[in-house]
Design a protein around this motif. Structure first.
Motif, PDB file in Angstrom:
ATOM      1  N   VAL A 202       0.663  -0.923   0.023  1.00 52.41           N
ATOM      2  CA  VAL A 202       0.118   0.493   0.334  1.00 52.41           C
ATOM      3  C   VAL A 202       1.110   0.999  -0.214  1.00 52.41           C
ATOM      4  O   VAL A 202       2.098   1.349   0.314  1.00 52.41           O
ATOM      5  CB  VAL A 202      -0.656  -0.091   1.358  1.00 52.41           C
ATOM      6  N   SER A 203      -0.072   2.312  -0.531  1.00 49.67           N
ATOM      7  CA  SER A 203       0.722   3.861  -1.222  1.00 49.67           C
ATOM      8  C   SER A 203       1.144   4.580   0.230  1.00 49.67           C
ATOM      9  O   SER A 203      -0.124   4.743   0.699  1.00 49.67           O
ATOM     10  CB  SER A 203       0.531   4.265  -1.701  1.00 49.67           C
ATOM     11  N   SER A 206      -0.780   7.886  -0.414  1.00 52.81           N
ATOM     12  CA  SER A 206      -2.194   8.291  -0.430  1.00 52.81           C
ATOM     13  C   SER A 206      -2.655   8.153   0.962  1.00 52.81           C
ATOM     14  O   SER A 206      -3.632   8.768   0.885  1.00 52.81           O
ATOM     15  CB  SER A 206      -2.323   6.823  -1.657  1.00 52.81           C
ATOM     16  N   VAL A 207      -2.005   7.436   1.920  1.00 57.58           N
ATOM     17  CA  VAL A 207      -3.090   6.823   2.768  1.00 57.58           C
ATOM     18  C   VAL A 207      -2.682   7.920   4.070  1.00 57.58           C
ATOM     19  O   VAL A 207      -3.920   8.508   4.834  1.00 57.58           O
ATOM     20  CB  VAL A 207      -2.441   5.441   3.088  1.00 57.58           C
ATOM     21  N   ILE A 208      -1.857   8.553   3.745  1.00 54.43           N
ATOM     22  CA  ILE A 208      -1.311  10.090   4.890  1.00 54.43           C
ATOM     23  C   ILE A 208      -1.735  11.129   4.280  1.00 54.43           C
ATOM     24  O   ILE A 208      -2.104  12.095   4.886  1.00 54.43           O
ATOM     25  CB  ILE A 208       0.111   9.535   5.013  1.00 54.43           C
ATOM     26  N   PHE A 336       6.703  -0.063  12.333  1.00 53.42           N
ATOM     27  CA  PHE A 336       7.219   0.062  12.325  1.00 53.42           C
ATOM     28  C   PHE A 336       6.864  -1.235  11.533  1.00 53.42           C
ATOM     29  O   PHE A 336       6.335  -1.821  11.349  1.00 53.42           O
ATOM     30  CB  PHE A 336       8.291  -1.280  12.918  1.00 53.42           C
ATOM     31  N   LEU A 337       7.078  -1.213   9.815  1.00 57.21           N
ATOM     32  CA  LEU A 337       6.751  -1.961   8.911  1.00 57.21           C
ATOM     33  C   LEU A 337       7.299  -2.332   7.698  1.00 57.21           C
ATOM     34  O   LEU A 337       8.317  -1.734   8.017  1.00 57.21           O
ATOM     35  CB  LEU A 337       5.317  -0.973   8.106  1.00 57.21           C
ATOM     36  N   SER A 338       6.988  -3.415   7.078  1.00 55.80           N
ATOM     37  CA  SER A 338       7.738  -4.106   5.941  1.00 55.80           C
ATOM     38  C   SER A 338       7.835  -3.413   5.112  1.00 55.80           C
ATOM     39  O   SER A 338       6.469  -2.932   4.054  1.00 55.80           O
ATOM     40  CB  SER A 338       7.479  -5.725   5.230  1.00 55.80           C
ATOM     41  N   GLU A 339       8.542  -2.800   4.376  1.00 56.15           N
ATOM     42  CA  GLU A 339       8.842  -2.189   2.914  1.00 56.15           C
ATOM     43  C   GLU A 339       8.518  -3.045   1.590  1.00 56.15           C
ATOM     44  O   GLU A 339       8.707  -4.871   1.757  1.00 56.15           O
ATOM     45  CB  GLU A 339      10.619  -1.257   2.594  1.00 56.15           C
ATOM     46  N   ALA A 340       7.913  -2.431   0.852  1.00 49.79           N
ATOM     47  CA  ALA A 340       7.099  -3.349  -0.403  1.00 49.79           C
ATOM     48  C   ALA A 340       7.902  -2.449  -1.435  1.00 49.79           C
ATOM     49  O   ALA A 340       7.212  -0.676  -1.595  1.00 49.79           O
ATOM     50  CB  ALA A 340       5.883  -3.901   0.116  1.00 49.79           C
ATOM     51  N   GLY A 341       7.725  -3.410  -2.168  1.00 51.93           N
ATOM     52  CA  GLY A 341       8.419  -2.473  -3.751  1.00 51.93           C
ATOM     53  C   GLY A 341       7.046  -1.934  -4.502  1.00 51.93           C
ATOM     54  O   GLY A 341       5.884  -2.024  -3.844  1.00 51.93           O
ATOM     55  N   GLY A 342       7.078  -0.656  -5.338  1.00 55.65           N
ATOM     56  CA  GLY A 342       6.634   0.154  -5.385  1.00 55.65           C
ATOM     57  C   GLY A 342       5.220  -1.196  -6.569  1.00 55.65           C
ATOM     58  O   GLY A 342       4.948  -1.416  -7.087  1.00 55.65           O
ATOM     59  N   ARG A 343       4.080  -0.692  -6.193  1.00 56.17           N
ATOM     60  CA  ARG A 343       2.840  -0.809  -7.714  1.00 56.17           C
ATOM     61  C   ARG A 343       2.184   0.324  -8.530  1.00 56.17           C
ATOM     62  O   ARG A 343       1.456   1.146  -8.035  1.00 56.17           O
ATOM     63  CB  ARG A 343       1.852  -1.625  -6.865  1.00 56.17           C
TER      64      ARG A 343
END
Length: 343
Positions: A202-203, A206-208, A336-343
């Protein structure tokens, strides 16, 4: 149980028969010792009286044997009676709603097995009821935030005649309704959360951004602001509804308990993304800081229920993240969250 009852019955019958046989044998031996004249005078001179005497001897021997069987089997019968009485009492306690039940240890396999089932069922029922209460509390808290934001937007619409403002606020209100729908859907599928593999990407921007628009009226009314900075274009692994709920809880917590500008910063740290939320308030009292994430722990101000931060931490952990109070005074929370690649 049936085997034990059979053993008690066999023991009682055996003792009764054995005692009767011994008594009759002893009586026969005594009569034989008295000589033929005594035997003839007791049993043969008067046949009716002889039969009566013989019947009386058999009856007395049978009664004594039965009494001996009753005495010998008394401890076992008392054990069975006590075990069944305890089992009935355990069942009554389960019916009364008691949850902390200990299984019986009577030495009777069937009774002990049934008592273990009853105790386990009581524990399962208590755990299920606790989970239902927690779910109801969590659901009410998760629904309260979007409903409050929606109410603020509707109030803005009701207090203006500017068509452009109405259109803008209506658009935001529609977005809030959509978010509320997602929250409800998330709650309905909550029991399956974590079983479907890795959370989606999730971006964070966009959420913030959506949260800034949502909370802007409340902070403006309080003459405060939210400052967002840090790295852009970050994607994290978490359900969008859960991420929004966690950050909303932190913003609401700051609005109610904090002061000054709320600072929201996002940054990378190795394979993780850290989102820090802080303000310029007095922070968390030292006595409360170690327990800040426990349910029902609250300062009691602003109508706080003490549920929000506990729920926020649960949501973070259910998505493989972590929510900590990294600084008590002034307050700074870190997600603290795991980073994910962009979508």
């Amino acid at each position: 149980m049936q085997r034990r009852l059979d053993r008690i019955g066999a023991l009682g019958a055996g003792v009764a028969a054995g005692t009767s046989a011994v008594l009759l044998a002893g009586a026969g031996w005594w009569i034989a010792e008295q000589g033929a004249d005594r035997f003839q005078s007791w049993f043969l001179t008067d046949a009716g009286a002889g039969i009566g005497r013989a019947a009386a001897m058999v009856l007395v021997a049978g009664l004594i044997g039965s009494g001996a069987g009753w005495v010998v089997t008394l401890p076992e019968r008392r054990k069975v009676a006590s075990a069944t009485s305890d089992l009935v009492e355990l069942s009554d306690r389960l019916a009364a709603g008691q949850a902390r039940l200990r299984p019986l240890r009577t030495g009777i396999a069937e009774v002990d097995t049934v008592s273990e089932v009853i105790a386990r069922r009581a524990h399962d029922m208590a755990r299920s009821l606790a989970a239902e209460r927690d779910f109801a509390s969590d659901a009410s808290h998760q629904l309260r935030t979007p409903l409050t934001a929606l109410l603020m937007r509707l109030e803005e619409i009701s207090e203006t005649d500017d068509a452009e403002v109405v259109k803008e606020e209506a658009g935001i209100a529609i977005a809030q309704v959509e978010r509320l729908t997602r929250v409800v859907d998330d709650l309905l599928t909550r029991s399956r959360a974590g079983s479907g593999g890795q959370p989606p990407a999730v971006s964070l921007d966009s959420v913030i951004a959506a949260l800034q628009r949502e909370w802007q009226p409340a902070f403006e009314q309080a003459r405060r602001s939210v400052h967002v900075h840090g790295e852009r274009g970050l994607f994290v692994r978490m359900m969008p509804v859960g991420l929004s709920q966690v950050l909303s809880t932190l913003l609401e917590n700051s609005l109610v308990h904090g002061r000054g500008t709320v600072d929201v910063q996002a940054r990378r740290s190795g394979p993780s993304v850290i989102i820090e939320v802080s303000d310029q308030g007095d922070g968390v009292p030292p006595t409360m800081a170690p327990h800040i994430f426990e349910r029902s722990v609250s300062s009691g101000t602003g109508g706080s229920t003490g549920l929000g931060l506990a729920l926020a931490r649960d949501l973070a952990e259910s998505n493989g993240g972590r929510l900590d109070l990294v600084q008590a005074q002034p307050p700074r929370f870190a997600l603290f969250l795991s980073e994910a690649g962009g979508r």
